[in-house]
Design an enzyme around this catalytic site. Structure first.
Site, PDB file in Angstrom:
ATOM      1  N   GLU A  36      30.912  35.096  29.578  1.00 18.08           N
ATOM      2  CA  GLU A  36      30.990  33.981  28.637  1.00 18.08           C
ATOM      3  C   GLU A  36      29.701  33.832  27.834  1.00 18.08           C
ATOM      4  O   GLU A  36      29.726  33.461  26.657  1.00 18.08           O
ATOM      5  CB  GLU A  36      31.309  32.693  29.390  1.00 18.08           C
ATOM      6  CG  GLU A  36      32.597  32.754  30.209  1.00 18.08           C
ATOM      7  CD  GLU A  36      32.430  33.404  31.583  1.00 18.08           C
ATOM      8  OE1 GLU A  36      33.426  33.502  32.316  1.00 18.08           O
ATOM      9  OE2 GLU A  36      31.297  33.820  31.937  1.00 18.08           O
ATOM     10  N   TYR A  89      23.379  40.885  39.173  1.00 15.26           N
ATOM     11  CA  TYR A  89      24.201  42.072  39.351  1.00 15.26           C
ATOM     12  C   TYR A  89      23.380  43.314  39.051  1.00 15.26           C
ATOM     13  O   TYR A  89      22.518  43.315  38.190  1.00 15.26           O
ATOM     14  CB  TYR A  89      25.498  42.009  38.542  1.00 15.26           C
ATOM     15  CG  TYR A  89      25.465  42.465  37.102  1.00 15.26           C
ATOM     16  CD1 TYR A  89      25.727  43.801  36.770  1.00 15.26           C
ATOM     17  CD2 TYR A  89      25.253  41.563  36.061  1.00 15.26           C
ATOM     18  CE1 TYR A  89      25.746  44.218  35.454  1.00 15.26           C
ATOM     19  CE2 TYR A  89      25.278  41.972  34.743  1.00 15.26           C
ATOM     20  CZ  TYR A  89      25.521  43.304  34.441  1.00 15.26           C
ATOM     21  OH  TYR A  89      25.531  43.716  33.130  1.00 15.26           O
ATOM     22  N   TYR A 168      40.045  40.463  35.296  1.00 13.32           N
ATOM     23  CA  TYR A 168      40.256  40.560  36.740  1.00 13.32           C
ATOM     24  C   TYR A 168      39.114  41.350  37.387  1.00 13.32           C
ATOM     25  O   TYR A 168      38.804  42.464  36.975  1.00 13.32           O
ATOM     26  CB  TYR A 168      41.584  41.248  37.041  1.00 13.32           C
ATOM     27  CG  TYR A 168      41.826  41.442  38.516  1.00 13.32           C
ATOM     28  CD1 TYR A 168      42.130  40.360  39.331  1.00 13.32           C
ATOM     29  CD2 TYR A 168      41.735  42.704  39.097  1.00 13.32           C
ATOM     30  CE1 TYR A 168      42.341  40.528  40.697  1.00 13.32           C
ATOM     31  CE2 TYR A 168      41.950  42.883  40.451  1.00 13.32           C
ATOM     32  CZ  TYR A 168      42.251  41.789  41.248  1.00 13.32           C
ATOM     33  OH  TYR A 168      42.447  41.957  42.593  1.00 13.32           O
ATOM     34  N   GLY A 248      41.050  54.248  26.047  1.00 10.68           N
ATOM     35  CA  GLY A 248      41.466  55.556  26.531  1.00 10.68           C
ATOM     36  C   GLY A 248      40.252  56.248  27.117  1.00 10.68           C
ATOM     37  O   GLY A 248      39.289  56.535  26.395  1.00 10.68           O
ATOM     38  N   ASP A 286      33.743  41.633  26.149  1.00 10.50           N
ATOM     39  CA  ASP A 286      33.197  40.364  25.673  1.00 10.50           C
ATOM     40  C   ASP A 286      32.880  40.436  24.176  1.00 10.50           C
ATOM     41  O   ASP A 286      33.089  39.469  23.436  1.00 10.50           O
ATOM     42  CB  ASP A 286      31.930  40.011  26.445  1.00 10.50           C
ATOM     43  CG  ASP A 286      32.140  40.008  27.950  1.00 10.50           C
ATOM     44  OD1 ASP A 286      33.213  39.549  28.387  1.00 10.50           O
ATOM     45  OD2 ASP A 286      31.247  40.458  28.679  1.00 10.50           O
TER      46      ASP A 286
END
Length: 345
Positions: A36, A89, A168, A248, A286
């Site tokens: 976000e 992260y 997800y 792809g 994003d």
């Protein structure tokens, strides 16, 4: 000037230099990022009044983060403070047949311990055109899911359009609830949904017939996703438009990229980009979302909006870090057929 509010977690990003593996790294490159926040930075770069809402502790790392966001022009006035830590992260960038790796260290982060009532959403959303969230936030904790639902309901009440990137992340759903249990109640309040084939299947059991992302070889039939869009709009009647990103994957460095936007009648398809040398794909979705919101707020047609989104995201793949550091002029140049990489003198 349009106002867009985004809500979620911003993290300290620690990445191995170049293409080093975790086991090789003697140091990490430190910056910040999060779904976000990445959208807010893109919108601020395009001249939108972008506001980012999260919860951060009162410490020097959080100050460093908010200073960086303000440097991009993102409004951080609605951030609430409390808790003990900023989420982290770790990123190992893959190459060719070796995919990238992400390790999360965000348990007990400040925003994961947020609760409804901590943010005055009526005040935050005053004068807003859009409220944006992603499926990452409700995956963090029940409190984060409840706070997100609280924001969506206030936005609906105030007539603010709501967008969601389904996003997800299987590594995050650890607090006893599944995405399939939590996400429907939140997505019911959305006017615009963005996702890909995995998001739709894992969260709602919706998938395109005969499609396997691992076997695309870089070639994707965009029309195969009409059924996904139709199923999402049928499941969530409030939704007026659905966008699908189409990646792809030839290898970790070489992808094709584009997207579609469906309004219930017409499927708008973007130009397909052949990205033969990916610098950093983190934040690619994003940057697509940020571009799409800007396009919908700015251009008279959905075709132009989806073209801007795809071009903006194509450029993001050439930039190190979570944030898409591009201008409207650069995106529009690529939309008009640029992209040769010639030196601008």
């Amino acid at each position: 000037m349009s106002k867009v509010v985004t809500f979620g977690e911003v993290m300290l990003r620690l990445s191995t230099p170049g293409y080093l593996r975790f086991s090789q790294a003697q140091q990490f490159d430190a910056t910040f990022g999060g779904g976000e926040a990445n959208v807010a930075v893109s919108l601020a770069n395009y001249g939108v009044d972008a506001h980012f809402v999260t919860r951060l502790p009162k410490n020097d790392i959080a100050d460093m983060c908010t200073s960086e966001l303000r440097g991009f022009g993102v409004n951080t006035d609605s951030i609430v403070y409390g808790g003990d830590r900023v989420g982290i992260y770790y990123l190992e960038t893959g190459a060719v047949a070796r995919g990238s790796k992400v390790i999360y260290d965000r348990a007990h982060s400040a925003v994961s311990e947020i609760q409804p009532g901590m943010v005055d959403w009526h005040k935050v959303l005053e004068g807003a055109d859009w409220f944006h969230w992603t499926g990452i936030t409700p995956a963090l904790s029940q409190g984060a899911a409840d706070a997100c639902l609280e924001a969506i309901k206030v936005a609906n009440e105030m007539g603010v359009k709501v967008s969601c990137d389904l996003n997800y992340r299987k590594k995050l759903w650890k607090y006893g609830k599944t995405a399939a249990e939590v996400m429907p109640a939140l997505v019911e309040g959305c006017d615009l949904i963005l996702g890909n084939e995995e998001d739709a299947e894992k969260e709602f059991g919706i998938k395109p017939e005969g499609f396997d992302a691992e076997k695309t070889g870089g070639e994707i039939d965009q029309t195969a996703f009409v059924s996904v869009c139709q199923q999402l709009m049928k499941r969530f009647p409030r939704c007026k438009k659905v966008a699908i990103t189409l990646r792809g994957s030839i290898n970790a460095n070489h992808n094709t990229w584009g997207g579609v936007l469906y309004d219930g009648k017409t499927l708008w398809q973007s130009r397909r980009y052949d990205i033969t040398h990916i610098v950093d794909r983190v934040g690619g979705g994003d940057s697509f979302m940020g571009g799409l919101l800007y396009g919908l707020l700015t251009y008279p047609t959905d075709q132009e909006a989806i073209e801007f989104a795809a071009a903006a995201s194509c450029l993001k793949h050439t930039i190190v870090g979570d944030y898409n550091r591009v201008t409207v002029a650069e995106v529009e140049a690529l939309m008009k057929g640029g992209g040769s990489g010639r030196v601008s003198r």
